[in-house]
Motif scaffolding. Structure first.
Motif, PDB file in Angstrom:
ATOM      1  N   GLY A   1      -2.023 -16.894  31.813  1.00 28.41           N
ATOM      2  CA  GLY A   1      -2.673 -16.349  32.992  1.00 28.41           C
ATOM      3  C   GLY A   1      -3.924 -17.111  33.376  1.00 28.41           C
ATOM      4  O   GLY A   1      -4.338 -18.066  32.718  1.00 28.41           O
ATOM      5  N   GLU A   2      -4.531 -16.664  34.471  1.00 26.72           N
ATOM      6  CA  GLU A   2      -5.762 -17.279  34.979  1.00 26.72           C
ATOM      7  C   GLU A   2      -6.983 -16.776  34.204  1.00 26.72           C
ATOM      8  O   GLU A   2      -7.022 -15.622  33.785  1.00 26.72           O
ATOM      9  CB  GLU A   2      -5.975 -16.914  36.440  1.00 26.72           C
ATOM     10  N   ILE A   3      -7.975 -17.633  34.091  1.00 25.52           N
ATOM     11  CA  ILE A   3      -9.270 -17.246  33.539  1.00 25.52           C
ATOM     12  C   ILE A   3     -10.358 -17.613  34.535  1.00 25.52           C
ATOM     13  O   ILE A   3     -10.434 -18.756  34.994  1.00 25.52           O
ATOM     14  CB  ILE A   3      -9.547 -17.942  32.190  1.00 25.52           C
ATOM     15  N   MET A   4     -11.166 -16.636  34.887  1.00 22.22           N
ATOM     16  CA  MET A   4     -12.330 -16.859  35.739  1.00 22.22           C
ATOM     17  C   MET A   4     -13.580 -16.597  34.897  1.00 22.22           C
ATOM     18  O   MET A   4     -13.596 -15.689  34.063  1.00 22.22           O
ATOM     19  CB  MET A   4     -12.292 -15.936  36.953  1.00 22.22           C
ATOM     20  N   TYR A   5     -14.620 -17.381  35.132  1.00 21.27           N
ATOM     21  CA  TYR A   5     -15.802 -17.341  34.274  1.00 21.27           C
ATOM     22  C   TYR A   5     -16.971 -16.659  34.971  1.00 21.27           C
ATOM     23  O   TYR A   5     -17.257 -16.919  36.145  1.00 21.27           O
ATOM     24  CB  TYR A   5     -16.174 -18.768  33.857  1.00 21.27           C
ATOM     25  N   LEU A   6     -17.634 -15.776  34.214  1.00 20.88           N
ATOM     26  CA  LEU A   6     -18.727 -14.979  34.743  1.00 20.88           C
ATOM     27  C   LEU A   6     -20.082 -15.583  34.373  1.00 20.88           C
ATOM     28  O   LEU A   6     -20.231 -16.179  33.300  1.00 20.88           O
ATOM     29  CB  LEU A   6     -18.652 -13.549  34.206  1.00 20.88           C
ATOM     30  N   PRO A   7     -21.082 -15.415  35.236  1.00 20.79           N
ATOM     31  CA  PRO A   7     -22.430 -15.923  34.946  1.00 20.79           C
ATOM     32  C   PRO A   7     -23.157 -15.023  33.950  1.00 20.79           C
ATOM     33  O   PRO A   7     -22.721 -13.900  33.675  1.00 20.79           O
ATOM     34  CB  PRO A   7     -23.097 -15.895  36.316  1.00 20.79           C
TER      35      PRO A   7
ATOM     36  N   PRO B   1     -13.431 -26.064  36.325  1.00 21.86           N
ATOM     37  CA  PRO B   1     -13.192 -27.219  37.205  1.00 21.86           C
ATOM     38  C   PRO B   1     -12.073 -28.144  36.744  1.00 21.86           C
ATOM     39  O   PRO B   1     -11.548 -28.918  37.546  1.00 21.86           O
ATOM     40  CB  PRO B   1     -14.547 -27.947  37.177  1.00 21.86           C
ATOM     41  N   ARG B   2     -11.692 -28.064  35.478  1.00 23.57           N
ATOM     42  CA  ARG B   2     -10.656 -28.980  34.979  1.00 23.57           C
ATOM     43  C   ARG B   2      -9.336 -28.262  34.649  1.00 23.57           C
ATOM     44  O   ARG B   2      -8.481 -28.835  33.990  1.00 23.57           O
ATOM     45  CB  ARG B   2     -11.173 -29.719  33.727  1.00 23.57           C
TER      46      ARG B   2
ATOM     47  N   GLU C   1     -26.385 -23.456  27.830  1.00 23.35           N
ATOM     48  CA  GLU C   1     -26.168 -22.161  28.502  1.00 23.35           C
ATOM     49  C   GLU C   1     -25.164 -22.289  29.638  1.00 23.35           C
ATOM     50  O   GLU C   1     -25.251 -21.598  30.645  1.00 23.35           O
ATOM     51  CB  GLU C   1     -27.496 -21.624  29.043  1.00 23.35           C
ATOM     52  N   ALA C   2     -24.215 -23.191  29.509  1.00 19.44           N
ATOM     53  CA  ALA C   2     -23.162 -23.347  30.524  1.00 19.44           C
ATOM     54  C   ALA C   2     -22.190 -22.174  30.416  1.00 19.44           C
ATOM     55  O   ALA C   2     -22.177 -21.473  29.419  1.00 19.44           O
ATOM     56  CB  ALA C   2     -22.426 -24.659  30.295  1.00 19.44           C
ATOM     57  N   PRO C   3     -21.387 -21.974  31.481  1.00 16.86           N
ATOM     58  CA  PRO C   3     -20.356 -20.926  31.360  1.00 16.86           C
ATOM     59  C   PRO C   3     -19.469 -21.178  30.162  1.00 16.86           C
ATOM     60  O   PRO C   3     -19.125 -22.317  29.860  1.00 16.86           O
ATOM     61  CB  PRO C   3     -19.573 -21.059  32.673  1.00 16.86           C
TER      62      PRO C   3
END
Length: 249
Positions: free
Chosen positions: A76-82, A103-104, A244-246
């Motif tokens: 599935g898709e993964i979206m990253y939170l701040p 992004p990759r 401290e990157a996502p």
């Protein structure tokens, strides 16, 4: 791992089962835990979601729809939170608004599509039938700690001609800091990379291994048949790798 280190799950409105794995290993036995979860599942559709991920409301229904159309290993898709969403009040609308894609990682423009590059598989959000999971023989428990066990799982699926599918079953990854490269997992990565090469005759996690080589921690390149440890990273080097990157970037 001692029995006293386990904590009961909090009460929820849905039925949850918790299983304890007794292990002498100092690392969390991820492969054994996933295999145990699959063995105790009552439904034919298995859905695996990492503990730091939040399921979108339609994650399960989308996985069901995909698996009804094609029996496959589905990621599935993964979206990253701040960082702002580490604590505090939020709702799904807010998550959809602020989450960003990796992004990759490949974008999925329809419910599902076949993917030929099995090395893209990440185990933090995926589904598979119990039948196919058993056919693969689960996760290889010889991998201990961090790294390579999910790529190994996908390679076994490819060897068995099990289709690999990217699907629109979304989860939101909660923020946590990362290490670039992941020096805090240096020993695990080396041990697991050696195991993977022994099995598949190709190196996994090559970007990390290259970074270790550039830091002169190991003697290695992509054409090598072995990894030789020159030294272990110092505490100062591990601290310097902290970002401290996502999470996952």
């Amino acid at each position: 791992m001692n029995e006293s280190e386990f904590y009961d799950l909090p009460p929820t409105s849905i039925p949850l089962k918790q299983f304890h794995i007794k292990s002498e290993a100092t690392k969390i036995p991820l492969a054994a835990a996933r295999n145990m979860g699959a063995a105790h599942a009552s439904h034919d559709l298995l859905v695996f979601l990492d503990v730091d991920c939040i399921s979108a409301p339609d994650l399960i229904s989308n996985y069901l729809s995909i698996q009804q159309q094609t029996e496959a290993l589905v990621m599935g898709e993964i979206m990253y939170l701040p960082p702002a969403f580490t604590h505090g009040t939020w709702n799904m609308s807010m998550l959809r608004e602020v989450a960003v894609a990796h992004p990759r990682r490949p974008k999925i423009s329809r419910l599902w599509r076949i993917e030929q590059a099995y090395e893209l598989f990440w185990s933090l959000n995926f589904s598979i039938s119990k039948h196919l999971f058993a056919q693969i023989n689960g996760f290889d428990t010889q991998y201990q700690g961090y790294g390579a066990e999910d790529t190994d799982f996908a390679f076994m699926a490819r060897k068995l001609d099990i289709p690999f599918v990217l699907g629109q079953a979304r989860a939101y990854h909660q923020h946590h800091p990362v290490y670039r490269p992941p020096l805090q997992h240096f020993k695990d990565i080396i041990v697991n990379a050696r195991r993977f090469y022994e099995k598949w005759n190709i190196w996994p996690m090559d970007a990390w291994l290259q970074a270790f080589a550039e830091l002169k921690l190991i003697s290695w390149n992509k054409k090598s048949s072995t990894i030789e440890i020159i030294r272990h990273p110092s505490d100062e080097e591990v601290k310097a790798a902290y970002h401290e990157a996502p999470a996952g970037f």
